[in-house]
Design a protein around this motif. Structure first.
Motif, mmCIF file in Angstrom:
data_model
loop_
_atom_site.group_PDB
_atom_site.id
_atom_site.type_symbol
_atom_site.label_atom_id
_atom_site.label_comp_id
_atom_site.label_asym_id
_atom_site.label_seq_id
_atom_site.Cartn_x
_atom_site.Cartn_y
_atom_site.Cartn_z
ATOM 1 N N LEU A 20 6.263 -6.392 6.784
ATOM 2 C CA LEU A 20 6.562 -5.599 5.587
ATOM 3 C C LEU A 20 6.556 -4.132 5.994
ATOM 4 C CD1 LEU A 20 4.263 -7.547 3.078
ATOM 5 C CD2 LEU A 20 6.722 -7.841 3.436
ATOM 6 N N ALA A 21 7.677 -3.681 6.551
ATOM 7 C CA ALA A 21 7.789 -2.289 6.995
ATOM 8 C C ALA A 21 7.933 -1.389 5.780
ATOM 9 C CB ALA A 21 8.999 -2.149 7.910
ATOM 10 N N GLY A 22 7.502 -0.137 5.938
ATOM 11 C CA GLY A 22 7.654 0.827 4.850
ATOM 12 C C GLY A 22 6.717 0.586 3.678
ATOM 13 N N HIS A 23 5.741 -0.264 3.860
ATOM 14 C CA HIS A 23 4.787 -0.559 2.783
ATOM 15 C C HIS A 23 3.463 0.158 3.041
ATOM 16 C CE1 HIS A 23 7.647 -3.659 1.761
ATOM 17 N NE2 HIS A 23 6.933 -4.028 0.717
ATOM 18 N N THR A 24 2.989 0.879 2.062
ATOM 19 C CA THR A 24 1.709 1.561 2.160
ATOM 20 C C THR A 24 0.716 0.882 1.227
ATOM 21 O OG1 THR A 24 2.827 3.646 2.591
ATOM 22 C CG2 THR A 24 0.538 3.773 1.865
ATOM 23 N N VAL A 25 -0.436 0.516 1.750
ATOM 24 C CA VAL A 25 -1.478 -0.085 0.905
ATOM 25 C C VAL A 25 -2.322 1.042 0.320
ATOM 26 C CG1 VAL A 25 -3.514 -1.570 0.851
ATOM 27 C CG2 VAL A 25 -1.544 -2.189 2.270
ATOM 28 N N TRP A 26 -2.370 1.104 -0.998
ATOM 29 C CA TRP A 26 -3.185 2.171 -1.599
ATOM 30 C C TRP A 26 -4.488 1.655 -2.169
ATOM 31 C CZ3 TRP A 26 -4.069 1.948 -6.892
ATOM 32 C CH2 TRP A 26 -3.205 1.126 -7.634
ATOM 33 N N HIS A 27 -4.593 0.353 -2.339
ATOM 34 C CA HIS A 27 -5.866 -0.203 -2.810
ATOM 35 C C HIS A 27 -5.970 -1.665 -2.401
ATOM 36 C CE1 HIS A 27 -9.526 -0.120 -5.190
ATOM 37 N NE2 HIS A 27 -9.186 -1.277 -5.710
ATOM 38 N N THR B 275 0.404 -2.387 -2.861
ATOM 39 C CA THR B 275 1.227 -1.581 -1.957
ATOM 40 C C THR B 275 2.316 -0.845 -2.729
ATOM 41 O OG1 THR B 275 3.044 -3.135 -1.494
ATOM 42 C CG2 THR B 275 0.987 -3.496 -0.299
ATOM 43 N N VAL B 276 2.811 0.209 -2.111
ATOM 44 C CA VAL B 276 4.035 0.847 -2.596
ATOM 45 C C VAL B 276 5.026 0.906 -1.449
ATOM 46 C CG1 VAL B 276 3.215 2.226 -4.531
ATOM 47 C CG2 VAL B 276 2.944 3.105 -2.224
ATOM 48 N N ASN B 277 6.268 0.682 -1.793
ATOM 49 C CA ASN B 277 7.353 0.730 -0.820
ATOM 50 C C ASN B 277 8.413 1.621 -1.442
ATOM 51 O OD1 ASN B 277 9.393 0.275 1.006
ATOM 52 N ND2 ASN B 277 9.895 -1.765 0.198
ATOM 53 N N GLY B 278 8.470 2.884 -0.975
ATOM 54 C CA GLY B 278 9.317 3.843 -1.672
ATOM 55 C C GLY B 278 8.786 4.009 -3.077
ATOM 56 N N GLY B 279 9.595 3.793 -4.069
ATOM 57 C CA GLY B 279 9.130 3.923 -5.439
ATOM 58 C C GLY B 279 8.650 2.622 -6.049
ATOM 59 N N ALA C 164 6.235 -0.688 -6.523
ATOM 60 C CA ALA C 164 4.901 -1.229 -6.290
ATOM 61 C C ALA C 164 4.977 -2.739 -6.143
ATOM 62 C CB ALA C 164 3.983 -0.860 -7.441
ATOM 63 N N SER C 165 4.132 -3.302 -5.272
ATOM 64 C CA SER C 165 4.053 -4.753 -5.180
ATOM 65 C C SER C 165 2.661 -5.134 -4.713
ATOM 66 C CB SER C 165 5.114 -5.312 -4.235
ATOM 67 O OG SER C 165 4.920 -4.802 -2.937
ATOM 68 N N GLU C 166 2.330 -6.416 -4.865
ATOM 69 C CA GLU C 166 1.022 -6.908 -4.453
ATOM 70 C C GLU C 166 1.202 -7.975 -3.394
ATOM 71 O OE1 GLU C 166 -0.858 -8.219 -8.019
ATOM 72 O OE2 GLU C 166 -0.911 -6.189 -8.867
ATOM 73 N N VAL C 167 0.306 -7.958 -2.435
ATOM 74 C CA VAL C 167 0.321 -8.962 -1.378
ATOM 75 C C VAL C 167 -1.005 -9.710 -1.446
ATOM 76 C CG1 VAL C 167 0.414 -9.348 1.116
ATOM 77 C CG2 VAL C 167 1.812 -7.534 0.084
ATOM 78 N N SER D 133 2.568 7.131 -7.423
ATOM 79 C CA SER D 133 3.052 7.732 -8.662
ATOM 80 C C SER D 133 2.906 6.769 -9.823
ATOM 81 C CB SER D 133 4.515 8.148 -8.517
ATOM 82 O OG SER D 133 5.339 7.018 -8.644
ATOM 83 N N LEU D 134 2.736 7.327 -11.003
ATOM 84 C CA LEU D 134 2.641 6.485 -12.197
ATOM 85 C C LEU D 134 3.928 5.706 -12.387
ATOM 86 C CD1 LEU D 134 0.830 8.973 -14.575
ATOM 87 C CD2 LEU D 134 -0.131 7.006 -13.387
ATOM 88 N N GLY D 135 5.041 6.318 -11.966
ATOM 89 C CA GLY D 135 6.320 5.637 -12.090
ATOM 90 C C GLY D 135 6.345 4.340 -11.296
ATOM 91 N N ALA D 136 5.811 4.417 -10.044
ATOM 92 C CA ALA D 136 5.787 3.218 -9.205
ATOM 93 C C ALA D 136 4.896 2.151 -9.834
ATOM 94 C CB ALA D 136 5.283 3.569 -7.807
ATOM 95 N N LEU D 137 3.770 2.569 -10.400
ATOM 96 C CA LEU D 137 2.831 1.602 -10.975
ATOM 97 C C LEU D 137 3.401 0.925 -12.206
ATOM 98 C CD1 LEU D 137 -0.618 3.369 -10.657
ATOM 99 C CD2 LEU D 137 0.438 1.650 -9.203
ATOM 100 N N SER D 138 4.208 1.676 -12.959
ATOM 101 C CA SER D 138 4.731 1.101 -14.200
ATOM 102 C C SER D 138 6.043 0.372 -13.961
ATOM 103 C CB SER D 138 4.920 2.208 -15.241
ATOM 104 O OG SER D 138 5.860 3.140 -14.753
ATOM 105 N N GLY D 139 6.450 0.305 -12.686
ATOM 106 C CA GLY D 139 7.650 -0.446 -12.382
ATOM 107 C C GLY D 139 8.922 0.365 -12.512
ATOM 108 N N HIS D 140 8.766 1.658 -12.791
ATOM 109 C CA HIS D 140 9.942 2.517 -12.869
ATOM 110 C C HIS D 140 10.071 3.287 -11.567
ATOM 111 C CE1 HIS D 140 10.288 1.550 -17.048
ATOM 112 N NE2 HIS D 140 9.037 1.931 -17.259
ATOM 113 N N ALA D 141 11.234 3.809 -11.318
ATOM 114 C CA ALA D 141 11.446 4.610 -10.120
ATOM 115 C C ALA D 141 10.585 5.855 -10.204
ATOM 116 C CB ALA D 141 12.916 5.001 -10.003
ATOM 117 N N ASP D 142 10.261 6.407 -9.025
ATOM 118 C CA ASP D 142 9.479 7.646 -8.971
ATOM 119 C C ASP D 142 10.124 8.726 -9.801
ATOM 120 O OD1 ASP D 142 7.303 7.080 -7.546
ATOM 121 O OD2 ASP D 142 8.197 7.527 -5.596
ATOM 122 N N ASP D 143 9.290 9.415 -10.568
ATOM 123 C CA ASP D 143 9.885 10.538 -11.307
ATOM 124 C C ASP D 143 9.852 11.790 -10.457
ATOM 125 O OD1 ASP D 143 7.099 11.786 -13.273
ATOM 126 O OD2 ASP D 143 7.188 10.963 -11.264
#
Lengths: 465, 91
Positions: A79-86, A98-102, A104-107, A455-465
């Protein structure tokens, strides 16, 4: 934050695709485990094997090992380009946010191998916030990852063997390296018995490269100031005594357009700390995760390999990664482990660890660096907190530990969350109270419930604002 | 190596495909693209690997992007970031 009752998709999730993480992922997959390798970069390799697309590895170390590991990733979901934030524990194992660009996903995984590596450790000095002053690793990353030189006339300074490949690489790429200024006196190291391991050969090769490019290597000296307005124009280089105090009258000014500086490494511990893994203070003064003979942390299901359990270089990281991967794999697939191979790895780990310990003992940080600071030298780059403000919080406000300093005057409260200033703030606090830096000092500056900004946008499933 | 072009404060910058915005700006001779919130000091790349957050820049209207990690893309509009990059939100 959902806790899924379903069977996790992966048996093993590996965080970080440097030497430790690659070795761990490939070893775990060899046992038949379902493995995810999560990394924030687009290409595997980590900092050690950082490379550009199409790189043939000419100036890389152990490139054949990298190629073999990369080829073996066929059996791993990378999973390239994925950052784990929690990271959080679940009944079945762990959920990694994780976030990948804008996006969010869970592994979900049953076991976790943390191989998040380290970044350059910094000692502040007047002018270190000027553009053109880089970390040693940053200067190298620009070159290895992007083919860009950080400057044309470069001063390299700090302590530790890492300065050598950084300077050699810059010189080979065409920069004029004005000198490598090593604050310590590592000459004694060459007589240490464990250097018989042969790793010294690498250092000799770099020194030869530096000689070929007429780059002076000076011990007991340091960059103690950077000068310039909008960008660095000169570096103040001083001779140091054995305690790293500036020898009076020894400071000279070198015209330069870049400075690359590093004083060892700080392991990245956000994820193991979030999960409650116990730590210890390593020989180099770094906070590291405690691990056992199987690379297990103190939290069940969490393995740690590479610099996050003790800075020791790529060779040690490969061994620890393989150990972690095999054990995590054996555990999740219930296959039988090859005892002889494990014993071989453990012997190699022991040898490489004693080498690393000897290296750390040869390159200690001495307290005299605190004397390089001016009143207005910035300690926390993010919140622009100066040395005098930190001292005021200790002297006038009575802060006895770095966490109190952080609450009073805000070092470590910015976007980097104390990654850059945690070590220095700990030193300043400890020194005032007449003691050395303790594990608790560093822990107080290392807790990051959200490892990376999201970003809140990534968490809410919307693109980064 | 393919070349892409983007704009930095209105000026044209060339970058090699795959380069970060920070690397491309340094290659083009720039060192800073942010001024700090408190004292307005210039900042650019420091750690180069996404850890220090010093190289923040505004990309296509989004502030606080790490120039050292953000890959330059064709036609990107990159702008110097003043302070927290959200001054437009202040009354």
């Amino acid at each position: 934050m959902t806790t899924s009752p379903a069977e996790p998709r992966y048996d093993v999730a590996v965080l970080g695709a440097g030497p430790a993480g690659l070795a761990a992922a490939v070893a775990a997959a060899s046992t038949g485990s379902r493995v995810a390798l999560i990394d924030s970069a687009s290409r595997p390799g980590g900092q050690f094997w950082r490379h550009r697309a199409g790189d043939d590895g000419t100036r890389q170390l152990h490139w054949d090992t990298f190629r073999a590991l990369r080829d073996a990733l066929e059996r791993v979901e990378h999973l390239a380009g994925h950052t784990v934030w929690h990271a959080e524990r679940t009944e079945q194992g762990f959920t990694l946010h994780t976030v990948n660009g804008g996006a969010a996903s869970e592994v979900a995984c049953r076991t976790l191998i943390v191989a998040t590596g380290a970044y350059d450790r910094q000692l502040p000095f007047p002018g270190w916030t000027l553009p053109g002053v880089f970390t040693a690793g940053g200067a190298q990353a620009l070159l290895k990852g992007h083919g860009v030189l950080p400057g044309q006339r470069i001063v390299v300074a700090g302590t530790g063997p890492f300065l050598l490949p950084v300077a050699a690489g810059l010189a080979e790429a065409g920069a004029r390296v004005l000198g490598v200024f090593e604050a310590g006196t590592p000459a004694r190291f060459t007589r240490h018995p464990v250097t018989a391991l042969g790793k010294l050969g690498e250092a000799v090769g770099y020194l030869r490269t530096l000689r070929r490019h007429r780059v002076p290597y000076r011990m007991r000296s340091a960059v103690v100031a950077a000068h310039g307005e909008a960008t660095v124009r000169a570096a103040g280089v001083a001779s140091l005594d054995a305690r790293w105090r500036i020898v009076p009258g020894s400071t000279r000014t070198l015209d330069c357009d870049a400075v690359a500086v590093g004083y060892g490494f700080t392991p990245q511990l956000e994820i193991p700390l979030q999960l409650g893994c116990a730590t210890r203070l390593d020989v180099d003064g770094s906070l590291v995760t405690r691990v056992d003979g199987q690379q297990r942390g103190t939290v069940p299901g969490v393995y740690v390999a590479g610099e996050a359990c003790g800075v020791g270089g790529a060779g040690l990281s490969l061994v620890e990664g393989e150990l972690a991967g095999l054990h995590a794999g054996y555990t999740t697939t219930d296959t039988r482990l090859n005892r002889r191979h494990i014993d071989r790895l453990l012997r190699r780990r022991a040898a490489l660890r004693s080498f690393a310990a000897a290296m750390h003992e040869a390159y200690p940080v001495r307290r005299g660096w605190l004397g390089w600071l001016a009143e207005d030298t910035v300690i926390c780059r993010c919140e622009e907190v100066t040395a005098s403000e930190v001292r005021r919080s200790i002297v006038d406000l009575g802060a006895t530990d770095p966490r109190a300093v952080k609450l009073y005057v805000r070092p470590g409260m910015g976007l980097c969350q104390g990654r850059m200033c945690g070590y220095a703030t700990s030193w300043l606090t400890a020194q005032h109270h007449g003691r050395g830096v303790r594990q608790d000092d560093l822990l107080g500056m290392s807790s990051r419930p959200i490892a990376q900004p999201v970003s809140l946008g990534a968490l809410s499933g919307h693109a980064d604002d | 190596m393919d070349v892409i072009r983007f704009r930095f404060d209105g000026r044209g910058i060339e970058a090699e495909q795959g380069q970060s915005i920070g690397a491309a700006l340094i290659a083009a001779g720039y060192r800073s693209w942010r001024s700090t919130r408190r004292t307005g000091q210039p900042r650019g790349v420091f750690c180069g690997i996404g850890v220090c957050f010093d190289c923040l820049v505004t990309v296509n209207g989004s502030p606080n992007q790490r120039a050292c990690l953000t890959e330059a893309r064709h036609d990107d509009q990159v702008a110097t970031q003043e302070g927290a990059g959200r001054d437009h939100l202040a009354g």
